[in-house]
Design a protein around this motif. Structure first.
Motif, mmCIF file in Angstrom:
data_model
loop_
_atom_site.group_PDB
_atom_site.id
_atom_site.type_symbol
_atom_site.label_atom_id
_atom_site.label_comp_id
_atom_site.label_asym_id
_atom_site.label_seq_id
_atom_site.Cartn_x
_atom_site.Cartn_y
_atom_site.Cartn_z
ATOM 1 N N MET A 258 0.830 -1.206 0.000
ATOM 2 C CA MET A 258 0.000 0.000 0.000
ATOM 3 C C MET A 258 0.864 1.256 0.000
ATOM 4 O O MET A 258 0.571 2.235 -0.687
ATOM 5 C CB MET A 258 -0.932 0.001 1.204
ATOM 6 C CG MET A 258 -2.030 -1.043 1.162
ATOM 7 S SD MET A 258 -3.037 -1.044 2.673
ATOM 8 C CE MET A 258 -3.764 0.586 2.616
ATOM 9 N N SER A 259 1.966 1.220 0.755
ATOM 10 C CA SER A 259 2.818 2.407 0.840
ATOM 11 C C SER A 259 3.522 2.695 -0.480
ATOM 12 O O SER A 259 3.815 3.847 -0.796
ATOM 13 C CB SER A 259 3.844 2.240 1.958
ATOM 14 O OG SER A 259 4.846 1.302 1.600
ATOM 15 N N LEU A 260 3.776 1.648 -1.261
ATOM 16 C CA LEU A 260 4.443 1.814 -2.555
ATOM 17 C C LEU A 260 3.457 2.026 -3.703
ATOM 18 O O LEU A 260 3.861 2.428 -4.800
ATOM 19 C CB LEU A 260 5.300 0.581 -2.870
ATOM 20 C CG LEU A 260 6.538 0.353 -2.001
ATOM 21 C CD1 LEU A 260 7.191 -0.977 -2.360
ATOM 22 C CD2 LEU A 260 7.524 1.499 -2.151
ATOM 23 N N GLY A 261 2.191 1.721 -3.476
ATOM 24 C CA GLY A 261 1.215 1.767 -4.563
ATOM 25 C C GLY A 261 1.440 0.667 -5.570
ATOM 26 O O GLY A 261 1.098 0.798 -6.752
ATOM 27 N N LEU A 262 2.009 -0.445 -5.113
ATOM 28 C CA LEU A 262 2.301 -1.597 -5.971
ATOM 29 C C LEU A 262 1.775 -2.858 -5.315
ATOM 30 O O LEU A 262 1.440 -2.859 -4.127
ATOM 31 C CB LEU A 262 3.820 -1.756 -6.172
ATOM 32 C CG LEU A 262 4.575 -0.609 -6.834
ATOM 33 C CD1 LEU A 262 6.074 -0.879 -6.754
ATOM 34 C CD2 LEU A 262 4.150 -0.470 -8.294
ATOM 35 N N ARG A 263 1.731 -3.931 -6.100
ATOM 36 C CA ARG A 263 1.386 -5.235 -5.551
ATOM 37 C C ARG A 263 2.365 -6.278 -6.071
ATOM 38 O O ARG A 263 2.703 -6.259 -7.249
ATOM 39 C CB ARG A 263 -0.024 -5.678 -5.995
ATOM 40 C CG ARG A 263 -1.159 -4.979 -5.302
ATOM 41 C CD ARG A 263 -2.479 -5.473 -5.886
ATOM 42 N NE ARG A 263 -3.602 -4.834 -5.229
ATOM 43 C CZ ARG A 263 -4.203 -5.292 -4.140
ATOM 44 N NH1 ARG A 263 -3.777 -6.400 -3.577
ATOM 45 N NH2 ARG A 263 -5.225 -4.647 -3.614
ATOM 46 N N PRO A 264 2.805 -7.209 -5.241
ATOM 47 C CA PRO A 264 3.560 -8.338 -5.779
ATOM 48 C C PRO A 264 2.624 -9.181 -6.648
ATOM 49 O O PRO A 264 1.441 -9.321 -6.320
ATOM 50 C CB PRO A 264 4.019 -9.105 -4.535
ATOM 51 C CG PRO A 264 3.070 -8.694 -3.463
ATOM 52 C CD PRO A 264 2.631 -7.306 -3.783
ATOM 53 N N PRO A 265 3.137 -9.741 -7.747
ATOM 54 C CA PRO A 265 2.270 -10.560 -8.601
ATOM 55 C C PRO A 265 1.926 -11.904 -7.997
ATOM 56 O O PRO A 265 1.042 -12.603 -8.493
ATOM 57 C CB PRO A 265 3.106 -10.727 -9.875
ATOM 58 C CG PRO A 265 4.519 -10.575 -9.425
ATOM 59 C CD PRO A 265 4.484 -9.570 -8.304
ATOM 60 N N GLY A 266 2.605 -12.271 -6.908
ATOM 61 C CA GLY A 266 2.325 -13.555 -6.286
ATOM 62 C C GLY A 266 3.298 -13.823 -5.157
ATOM 63 O O GLY A 266 3.974 -12.928 -4.665
ATOM 64 N N VAL A 267 3.362 -15.084 -4.748
ATOM 65 C CA VAL A 267 4.227 -15.527 -3.657
ATOM 66 C C VAL A 267 4.986 -16.753 -4.126
ATOM 67 O O VAL A 267 4.436 -17.609 -4.832
ATOM 68 C CB VAL A 267 3.412 -15.884 -2.397
ATOM 69 C CG1 VAL A 267 4.327 -16.347 -1.259
ATOM 70 C CG2 VAL A 267 2.564 -14.706 -1.943
ATOM 71 N N ALA A 268 6.273 -16.864 -3.738
ATOM 72 C CA ALA A 268 7.074 -18.028 -4.089
ATOM 73 C C ALA A 268 7.872 -18.469 -2.879
ATOM 74 O O ALA A 268 8.241 -17.659 -2.017
ATOM 75 C CB ALA A 268 8.015 -17.705 -5.244
ATOM 76 N N GLY A 269 8.151 -19.769 -2.820
ATOM 77 C CA GLY A 269 8.954 -20.306 -1.737
ATOM 78 C C GLY A 269 8.594 -21.755 -1.469
ATOM 79 O O GLY A 269 7.840 -22.370 -2.239
ATOM 80 N N PRO A 270 9.126 -22.342 -0.395
ATOM 81 C CA PRO A 270 8.758 -23.712 -0.030
ATOM 82 C C PRO A 270 7.245 -23.856 0.038
ATOM 83 O O PRO A 270 6.539 -22.966 0.536
ATOM 84 C CB PRO A 270 9.419 -23.897 1.341
ATOM 85 C CG PRO A 270 10.569 -22.937 1.334
ATOM 86 C CD PRO A 270 10.085 -21.752 0.553
ATOM 87 N N ALA A 271 6.743 -24.986 -0.456
ATOM 88 C CA ALA A 271 5.315 -25.115 -0.750
ATOM 89 C C ALA A 271 4.404 -24.767 0.423
ATOM 90 O O ALA A 271 3.480 -23.951 0.283
ATOM 91 C CB ALA A 271 5.028 -26.532 -1.244
ATOM 92 N N GLU A 272 4.613 -25.356 1.580
ATOM 93 C CA GLU A 272 3.692 -25.140 2.700
ATOM 94 C C GLU A 272 3.676 -23.680 3.140
ATOM 95 O O GLU A 272 2.609 -23.087 3.355
ATOM 96 C CB GLU A 272 4.079 -26.049 3.874
ATOM 97 C CG GLU A 272 3.143 -25.938 5.067
ATOM 98 C CD GLU A 272 3.504 -26.873 6.205
ATOM 99 O OE1 GLU A 272 2.816 -26.827 7.248
ATOM 100 O OE2 GLU A 272 4.486 -27.640 6.065
ATOM 101 N N SER A 273 4.845 -23.085 3.258
ATOM 102 C CA SER A 273 4.915 -21.706 3.749
ATOM 103 C C SER A 273 4.393 -20.713 2.734
ATOM 104 O O SER A 273 3.673 -19.764 3.072
ATOM 105 C CB SER A 273 6.357 -21.371 4.137
ATOM 106 O OG SER A 273 6.772 -22.166 5.219
ATOM 107 N N ALA A 274 4.750 -20.889 1.459
ATOM 108 C CA ALA A 274 4.276 -19.974 0.429
ATOM 109 C C ALA A 274 2.754 -20.022 0.319
ATOM 110 O O ALA A 274 2.093 -18.982 0.161
ATOM 111 C CB ALA A 274 4.917 -20.310 -0.909
ATOM 112 N N ARG A 275 2.185 -21.201 0.413
ATOM 113 C CA ARG A 275 0.726 -21.318 0.333
ATOM 114 C C ARG A 275 0.053 -20.681 1.549
ATOM 115 O O ARG A 275 -1.012 -20.063 1.422
ATOM 116 C CB ARG A 275 0.325 -22.785 0.198
ATOM 117 C CG ARG A 275 0.627 -23.344 -1.202
ATOM 118 C CD ARG A 275 0.353 -24.818 -1.326
ATOM 119 N NE ARG A 275 0.576 -25.278 -2.701
ATOM 120 C CZ ARG A 275 1.122 -26.445 -3.024
ATOM 121 N NH1 ARG A 275 1.495 -27.284 -2.076
ATOM 122 N NH2 ARG A 275 1.288 -26.770 -4.292
#
Length: 290
Positions: A93-110
């Motif tokens: 919100m502070s940047l006025g941007l959004r990450p397109p998604g999340v990546a990482g080890p399966a359980e934690s990223a989900r």
């Protein structure tokens, strides 16, 4: 349990680097981002953000966001996911941007992606399984016509174009700053190419962190595929890296749904050792904000 936020890479490194080095394969991208931000912060389209999670005095998780890329997380306790997502939403919100998604080890990223969607109303468009492959024993592969050499300054425009094409092919955010990324990889000695009949036909990037070399990106344009260029280049880059002082392991990531690339790397001795995911949020035609 507490989530800490900073935009200062040195503060983040001081807090989280030992945690990241404790699992240098699974956390390799998080580690190398520290080096890239230190050396070439202009490779990103907005200021990076960093988080680490503590349980008492112990660091038990870490994350970063380097726009335009995904929010990248390490393995972390499930209970930390909502607070991490809340901190990431506040930063977005502070940047006025959004990450397109999340990546990482399966359980934690989900878990983080689920917490993000609960907070924002975003929906998940795709959940793609990514294999973490680690080298067992390096196996020599056939030598195609041509020769390997290090990337040079005059290769940067071609490499930048290929980075953009490669990102589009694997459905990652296209690099708006591909020239800066290519220039940094070449100048830092982390991009090799294969030359056949006087032209570049394939490229392989690599990074070293905490005794592990991570191979990637690997790209051969369609008109030069099926000659074994990338397979041999990957083999030679790996072999050369393992001869360097302090490097004793090699790894790379592959799309679990791509049998061709998985077969190529297994021929050189890489074996699946774990599952990560890349989770894409659905694109909004109108973004009302979190």
């Amino acid at each position: 349990m507490q989530v800490h936020t900073t935009g200062d890479v040195e503060e983040y490194a001081a807090a989280a680097e030992a945690f990241l080095k404790a699992d240098p394969c699974a956390r390799n991208v998080l580690l190398t981002i520290i080096d890239i931000v230190r050396a070439a912060p202009g490779t990103y389209s907005a200021a990076p953000s960093f988080w680490w999670v503590t349980d008492g005095v112990a660091v038990v998780g870490a994350a970063n966001w380097t726009p335009p890329h995904n929010l990248l997380v390490s393995a972390l306790p499930p209970a930390a996911a909502p607070e991490l997502a809340d901190a990431a939403v506040e930063r977005a919100m502070s940047l006025g941007l959004r990450p397109p998604g999340v990546a990482g080890p399966a359980e934690s990223a989900r878990a983080v992606a689920a917490a993000w969607t609960a907070l924002t109303g975003d929906t998940i468009d795709r959940d793609r399984t990514i294999l973490l492959n680690e080298l067992g024993s390096l196996v020599e592969v056939p030598v195609p016509p041509g020769v390997r050499r290090a990337g040079r300054a005059d290769d940067v425009p071609l490499i930048a174009g290929w980075l953009q094409t490669f990102s589009a092919e694997i459905e990652h955010p296209v690099q708006a700053n591909a020239d800066a990324i290519a220039d940094h990889m070449v100048r830092s000695g982390h991009m090799d190419v294969w030359i056949d009949d006087g032209q570049i036909v394939s490229m392989v990037g690599f990074r070293n962190a905490a005794g592990v070399v991570r191979i990637g990106p690997v790209y051969t344009p369609p008109e030069h595929r099926n000659h074994g260029y990338a397979r041999r280049l990957t083999y030679e880059v790996t072999a050369d890296a393992l001869r360097r002082p302090g490097v004793h392991r090699a790894m790379l990531f592959t799309d679990a749904a791509n049998p061709v690339s998985n077969s190529i790397y297994r021929q050189a001795g890489y074996e699946p050792r774990g599952e990560h995911v890349e989770i894409d949020f659905a694109k909004r035609t109108v973004d009302p904000g979190p």
